[in-house]
Motif scaffolding. Structure first.
Motif, PDB file in Angstrom:
ATOM      1  N   HIS A 124      12.014 -32.889  -2.529  1.00 18.07           N
ATOM      2  CA  HIS A 124      12.780 -33.420  -3.662  1.00 18.07           C
ATOM      3  C   HIS A 124      14.226 -32.963  -3.594  1.00 18.07           C
ATOM      4  O   HIS A 124      15.153 -33.728  -3.865  1.00 18.07           O
ATOM      5  N   GLY A 125      14.424 -31.690  -3.217  1.00 15.67           N
ATOM      6  CA  GLY A 125      15.778 -31.152  -3.103  1.00 15.67           C
ATOM      7  C   GLY A 125      16.271 -30.513  -4.385  1.00 15.67           C
ATOM      8  O   GLY A 125      15.740 -30.744  -5.477  1.00 15.67           O
ATOM      9  N   CYS A 126      17.300 -29.690  -4.253  1.00 13.96           N
ATOM     10  CA  CYS A 126      17.839 -28.920  -5.375  1.00 13.96           C
ATOM     11  C   CYS A 126      19.221 -29.420  -5.792  1.00 13.96           C
ATOM     12  O   CYS A 126      20.031 -29.815  -4.947  1.00 13.96           O
ATOM     13  N   VAL A 127      19.473 -29.341  -7.081  1.00 11.64           N
ATOM     14  CA  VAL A 127      20.816 -29.600  -7.590  1.00 11.64           C
ATOM     15  C   VAL A 127      21.719 -28.437  -7.201  1.00 11.64           C
ATOM     16  O   VAL A 127      21.247 -27.371  -6.788  1.00 11.64           O
ATOM     17  N   SER A 128      23.012 -28.612  -7.344  1.00  8.60           N
ATOM     18  CA  SER A 128      23.936 -27.499  -7.168  1.00  8.60           C
ATOM     19  C   SER A 128      23.723 -26.499  -8.294  1.00  8.60           C
ATOM     20  O   SER A 128      23.338 -26.882  -9.406  1.00  8.60           O
ATOM     21  N   PHE A 164      12.454 -19.493 -21.710  1.00  6.27           N
ATOM     22  CA  PHE A 164      12.862 -20.839 -22.139  1.00  6.27           C
ATOM     23  C   PHE A 164      11.901 -21.874 -21.591  1.00  6.27           C
ATOM     24  O   PHE A 164      11.658 -21.932 -20.384  1.00  6.27           O
ATOM     25  N   HIS A 165      11.336 -22.699 -22.480  1.00  7.61           N
ATOM     26  CA  HIS A 165      10.563 -23.869 -22.056  1.00  7.61           C
ATOM     27  C   HIS A 165      11.469 -25.081 -22.224  1.00  7.61           C
ATOM     28  O   HIS A 165      11.642 -25.602 -23.327  1.00  7.61           O
ATOM     29  N   PRO A 166      12.089 -25.572 -21.132  1.00  9.18           N
ATOM     30  CA  PRO A 166      13.136 -26.592 -21.258  1.00  9.18           C
ATOM     31  C   PRO A 166      12.649 -28.030 -21.323  1.00  9.18           C
ATOM     32  O   PRO A 166      13.388 -28.915 -21.742  1.00  9.18           O
ATOM     33  N   SER A 167      11.421 -28.291 -20.874  1.00  7.28           N
ATOM     34  CA  SER A 167      10.965 -29.673 -20.774  1.00  7.28           C
ATOM     35  C   SER A 167      10.378 -30.161 -22.092  1.00  7.28           C
ATOM     36  O   SER A 167       9.590 -29.466 -22.738  1.00  7.28           O
ATOM     37  N   SER A 193       8.158 -31.428 -10.558  1.00  8.70           N
ATOM     38  CA  SER A 193       9.020 -31.097 -11.684  1.00  8.70           C
ATOM     39  C   SER A 193      10.438 -30.844 -11.204  1.00  8.70           C
ATOM     40  O   SER A 193      10.681 -29.924 -10.409  1.00  8.70           O
ATOM     41  N   GLY A 194      11.380 -31.649 -11.712  1.00  8.11           N
ATOM     42  CA  GLY A 194      12.779 -31.418 -11.377  1.00  8.11           C
ATOM     43  C   GLY A 194      13.256 -30.058 -11.843  1.00  8.11           C
ATOM     44  O   GLY A 194      14.099 -29.422 -11.199  1.00  8.11           O
ATOM     45  N   VAL A 195      12.696 -29.567 -12.963  1.00  5.15           N
ATOM     46  CA  VAL A 195      13.093 -28.263 -13.491  1.00  5.15           C
ATOM     47  C   VAL A 195      12.753 -27.156 -12.495  1.00  5.15           C
ATOM     48  O   VAL A 195      13.494 -26.179 -12.348  1.00  5.15           O
ATOM     49  N   SER A 196      11.631 -27.301 -11.788  1.00  8.22           N
ATOM     50  CA  SER A 196      11.244 -26.262 -10.826  1.00  8.22           C
ATOM     51  C   SER A 196      12.295 -26.112  -9.734  1.00  8.22           C
ATOM     52  O   SER A 196      12.558 -25.000  -9.253  1.00  8.22           O
ATOM     53  N   PHE A 197      12.918 -27.217  -9.342  1.00  7.76           N
ATOM     54  CA  PHE A 197      13.953 -27.151  -8.315  1.00  7.76           C
ATOM     55  C   PHE A 197      15.273 -26.631  -8.901  1.00  7.76           C
ATOM     56  O   PHE A 197      16.076 -26.021  -8.186  1.00  7.76           O
TER      57      PHE A 197
END
Length: 345
Positions: A165-169, A192-195, A274-278
């Motif tokens: 999936h790859g990571c954001v900056s 923090f639970h962000p989702s 999960s995008g949050v995981s990245f």
């Protein structure tokens, strides 16, 4: 240059800005000349020059919420427009960043596309499975791990490639323009639970737990949950809720201030990542994850096991993380960069 790649995201998804940037940059870093087709609202949030674009899709072709019939009409018009405007034979590879199985199955842009699947659970729909199989005759599906690949293989779709999936900056809080809630300064640690996607049954049992309330109070820890609290319920002073849409600046400030990111997805969160995981890897944040087969890959990111199955186990893992600085993220954004050389050959 190894060749020309056309990167297309014809489905308007607000959350795909960073995803598209990650994958466009990864393909470029592999030595390809990348041309782009994105919705104009998405393109305006990216810093690519106009010369990189083959087309910017006008706003009237944006999705209209969850109105399935209208959206499919819009997708059909969009695909017809792209088939008319673009000569696909000019490109070595065509990557479709997201798709509607039905409309792309009826109007494939070309053959030998690489179609990114963000959720392979759609095989449960007979109609969508029919069009997936139709697309599979002449194209390759791209997924993010072997767990996502499995439903396709089980349904006879074998031309499937896996790419990260790859990571954001990493988030840069110097650009933030929103202050944290005042109560943050009262706590030593923040979980923090962000989702907004959450296992409501587990979260409700968690915030009602006297064992958790005692741990939070004794260790001066704030549990912040993105979501709505139940009317009439009383919670520990160490449990707070933040509801509604979180502006990007505020979300990133909270994320960076947090010591642990908590993910408790519902059972319906299937065949995706999960995008949050990245984001956690990109920002070197420790993470704890409610047991879910789709999230077992998170174990590869840390020198501890982030998976828990009960409130008691969560508390023990929070105790370890808030007291031991030797437990940390070992994965790097570089190690999770999508490798398109592997699938392009």
């Amino acid at each position: 240059m190894k060749g020309k790649v056309l990167f297309i995201d014809y489905v308007y998804m607000k959350g795909h800005v960073n995803f598209n940037r990650i994958h466009i940059d990864a393909i470029r870093s592999a030595g390809y000349d990348v041309k782009i087709v994105l919705h104009s609202d998405i393109a305006s949030q990216l810093d690519y020059p106009d010369s990189d674009y083959v087309a910017k899709l006008p706003r009237f072709l944006n999705m209209r919420g969850k109105r399935a019939v209208l959206n499919r009409i819009i997708f059909t018009v969009t695909l017809l427009y792209l088939k008319f405007k673009i000569r696909f034979s000019d490109y070595t590879h065509v990557v479709v960043s997201s798709c509607d199985e039905v409309t792309l199955g009826l109007l494939p842009l070309c053959r030998n596309m690489y179609i990114i699947c963000h959720n392979t659970g759609t095989v449960a729909s007979r109609v969508k499975l029919f069009f997936l199989k139709r697309l599979a005759r002449h194209n390759t599906f791209v997924v993010f791990d072997d767990y996502m690949k499995k439903p396709l293989l089980e349904n006879g779709i074998t031309n499937v490639a896996v790419v990260s999936h790859g990571c954001v900056s990493p988030f840069d809080e110097s650009h933030a323009d929103t202050s944290l809630p005042e109560y943050f300064s009262a706590f030593r640690k923040v979980v923090f639970h962000p989702s907004s996607k959450a296992d409501d049954t587990f979260v409700n049992s968690l915030v009602s737990s006297s064992e958790l309330a005692d741990f939070l109070a004794r260790n001066d820890v704030l549990l912040l949950i993105h979501g709505d609290k139940k009317e009439g319920e009383k919670y520990s002073d160490n449990v707070r809720f933040i509801s509604g849409f979180l502006p990007t600046a505020l979300y990133r400030e909270i994320f960076l201030r947090s010591d642990i990111v908590l993910l408790a997805y519902p059972s319906s969160f299937q065949n995706q990542v999960s995008g949050v995981s990245f984001e956690c890897v990109a920002n070197k944040k420790n993470m704890l994850v409610l047991e879910h087969p789709a999230l077992h890959y998170c174990r590869d990111f840390y020198n501890y096991d982030p998976i828990f199955s009960s409130t008691g186990e969560l508390i023990e893992k929070m105790r370890a993380l808030t007291g031991d600085n030797g437990l940390h993220c070992v994965a790097t954004p570089e190690s999770l960069t999508p490798d398109y050389l592997k699938i392009f050959g």
